[in-house]
Design a protein around this motif. Sequence first.
Motif, PDB file in Angstrom:
ATOM      1  N   THR A  25       0.825  -1.211   0.000  1.00 27.48           N
ATOM      2  CA  THR A  25       0.000   0.000   0.000  1.00 27.48           C
ATOM      3  C   THR A  25       0.859   1.261   0.000  1.00 27.48           C
ATOM      4  O   THR A  25       0.487   2.257  -0.621  1.00 27.48           O
ATOM      5  CB  THR A  25      -0.950   0.032   1.217  1.00 27.48           C
ATOM      6  N   THR A  28       2.156   1.752  -3.561  1.00 27.15           N
ATOM      7  CA  THR A  28       1.091   2.312  -4.395  1.00 27.15           C
ATOM      8  C   THR A  28       0.912   3.801  -4.135  1.00 27.15           C
ATOM      9  O   THR A  28       0.772   4.597  -5.069  1.00 27.15           O
ATOM     10  CB  THR A  28      -0.236   1.568  -4.126  1.00 27.15           C
ATOM     11  N   LYS A  29       0.934   4.185  -2.877  1.00 28.50           N
ATOM     12  CA  LYS A  29       0.754   5.594  -2.503  1.00 28.50           C
ATOM     13  C   LYS A  29       1.895   6.456  -3.036  1.00 28.50           C
ATOM     14  O   LYS A  29       1.662   7.533  -3.607  1.00 28.50           O
ATOM     15  CB  LYS A  29       0.638   5.715  -0.986  1.00 28.50           C
ATOM     16  N   SER A  32       1.621   6.788  -6.796  1.00 26.77           N
ATOM     17  CA  SER A  32       0.499   7.664  -7.126  1.00 26.77           C
ATOM     18  C   SER A  32       0.867   9.131  -6.903  1.00 26.77           C
ATOM     19  O   SER A  32       0.577   9.989  -7.741  1.00 26.77           O
ATOM     20  CB  SER A  32      -0.712   7.283  -6.278  1.00 26.77           C
ATOM     21  N   LEU A  33       1.508   9.401  -5.793  1.00 29.92           N
ATOM     22  CA  LEU A  33       1.923  10.778  -5.492  1.00 29.92           C
ATOM     23  C   LEU A  33       2.943  11.288  -6.508  1.00 29.92           C
ATOM     24  O   LEU A  33       2.844  12.426  -6.978  1.00 29.92           O
ATOM     25  CB  LEU A  33       2.506  10.864  -4.083  1.00 29.92           C
ATOM     26  N   SER A  39       2.206  16.644  -6.096  1.00 29.32           N
ATOM     27  CA  SER A  39       2.671  16.310  -4.753  1.00 29.32           C
ATOM     28  C   SER A  39       3.997  17.001  -4.460  1.00 29.32           C
ATOM     29  O   SER A  39       4.774  17.314  -5.362  1.00 29.32           O
ATOM     30  CB  SER A  39       2.822  14.802  -4.598  1.00 29.32           C
ATOM     31  N   ALA A  47       4.430   9.519   3.029  1.00 31.04           N
ATOM     32  CA  ALA A  47       4.054   8.163   2.600  1.00 31.04           C
ATOM     33  C   ALA A  47       5.180   7.180   2.872  1.00 31.04           C
ATOM     34  O   ALA A  47       4.948   6.076   3.373  1.00 31.04           O
ATOM     35  CB  ALA A  47       3.689   8.165   1.118  1.00 31.04           C
TER      36      ALA A  47
END
Length: 108
Positions: A25, A28-29, A32-33, A39, A47
């Motif tokens: 997770t 993934t974060k 994504s950022l 970001s 993260a």
Amino acid sequence: MSVSAERAAVRAHVERMTSVMTIPTVVTKVLSLSDSGKSTARDIADALSKDQVLAAKVLKLVNSGVYGFRQPITTLSRATVLLGQDVVKTLVLSSVVGVIDKMALLAG
């Protein structure tokens, strides 16, 4: 199996472990950022701070002789700024490959 035998088996398994897997997770974060374009280094550092393995890899890389900073870099946000989001993203992606390899070994 008795409780003491079960504990001994778990202990033996833990002692045989040579590495710790990254939490998917967090991967993934971070990805994504970094892909969002909106970001900040602080967002990515926040993260990364949720995963000790990735955090340690980032700090180890930024403090390696390759970069040659005079003072140790001790914060993830500073490390992310100095390395750049592309380098951090590459490091995170390389950790995913390791996780997939380990999962394949366990499955088959």
